[in-house]
Design a protein around this motif. Sequence first.
Motif, short mmCIF file in Angstrom:
data_model
loop_
_atom_site.label_atom_id
_atom_site.label_comp_id
_atom_site.label_asym_id
_atom_site.label_seq_id
_atom_site.Cartn_x
_atom_site.Cartn_y
_atom_site.Cartn_z
N THR A 141 29.10 57.18 45.16
CA THR A 141 30.48 56.84 45.54
C THR A 141 30.85 55.49 44.92
N GLY A 182 32.02 51.11 46.45
CA GLY A 182 31.81 50.12 47.52
C GLY A 182 32.19 50.70 48.88
N PRO A 183 31.60 50.18 49.96
CA PRO A 183 31.85 50.75 51.29
C PRO A 183 33.29 50.62 51.78
N THR A 184 34.10 49.73 51.19
CA THR A 184 35.50 49.64 51.62
C THR A 184 36.45 50.40 50.69
N PHE A 201 33.99 56.09 48.63
CA PHE A 201 33.04 56.23 49.74
C PHE A 201 33.54 57.30 50.71
N SER A 239 26.78 54.42 49.38
CA SER A 239 27.60 53.46 48.63
C SER A 239 26.87 53.13 47.32
N THR A 240 27.63 52.99 46.23
CA THR A 240 27.00 52.63 44.93
C THR A 240 27.88 51.59 44.22
N SER A 283 30.84 49.37 37.87
CA SER A 283 32.09 49.82 38.48
C SER A 283 33.05 50.28 37.40
N THR A 324 31.62 42.52 43.86
CA THR A 324 31.85 43.94 44.14
C THR A 324 33.23 44.11 44.78
N SER A 340 33.95 45.23 47.56
CA SER A 340 33.98 44.87 48.98
C SER A 340 33.98 43.36 49.21
#
Length: 331
Positions: free
Chosen positions: A37, A39-41, A45, A77-78, A159, A186, A188
């Motif tokens: 995916t 970043g977590p935000t 994701f 998350s990646t 990214s 990143t 996030s």
Amino acid sequence: MNRFIPTTALAAAALLGASLAAGDAAAQERKFISIGTGGPTGVYFVVGNSVCRMVHKEAAEGRKKGRKHGIRCAAPSTGGSTYNIGQICAGELEFGVAQSDWQFHAVNGSSEKVTNCPGLRAVFSVHPEPFHLIAADGSGIGSFTDAKGKRMNIGNPGSGQRGTTEVLMEGHGMSADDLAVATELTSSEQSQALCDGKIDAYGYTVGVPNAGVAVATDGCGAYIVNLNSDVEKKLVAENPYYAFATIPAGTYKTTAEDVTTFGVMATFVTHENVPEQVVYEVTRAVMENLDDFRSLHPAFANLDPANMTMDGLSAPLHPGAEKYYKEKGLK
Ligand code: GLU
């Protein structure tokens, strides 16, 4: 009475044997897939985890109806698009989300910014991702070239935003050397860094709306800059994977008017080595539950199968996805 004992014992033994065999079969059928995916935000994701949710929903409902696929799914998350493509190509991830520009370059070997991956295969496209140039309140940045001499986050390696920011800098005759500082935060981390006064701007390719962007716009008055100069017009005119996009007025607190910028599509990709049945089941799970899927993020609200099977897909369709689309008359 006695004569039933051996029969019962035999039946029990037979039952035990049968359930062991069934257990073996289930174990054999069980397949674990990983979806790369971002970043977590970010929205990727949510894409990955929503796909897994539909896959598990189909597994549970299919079991009730005697139709089971045994696929178990995880969507960690990646680092983002180009990381995902590299890992898919290396056989470390089965699926991933990737920007349409990096899908194109990976399959055509046309950019050194992404792994050359002729085996990359398209499954479907998801939401549009406008490129956002986000500038800090009071930074005075009104165009892309105004970032010269400023502190800008160009994104972490791996990214999609990093590569697209570099392409845009090249288009404007700039490089990271023209910036006062080029950070590699990143997705996030970047909004908080901007609100903390550590950077003046960042470039981000992401679906709309995005909670991470809102941290900067709604949190500390950052604004999104229009990117519709001759440079962006040329990029859109010359490359099939770019299109103009609008971030509608009212999306964030500082978006008083529509923002015009260029952008890409978020696409869902896999590799030709991933078995047809696995890709078929993942595609089927999403498409059969599209209403549910759409409800999981506002960026998915307008997803439409006719576009999802076409827009932004430059890699050949994986045969598993193609099989499902043909069954449904979508191809
Ligand atoms: N387009 C971004 C990238 O490839 C990710 C955006 C997101 O996480 O939603 O890096």
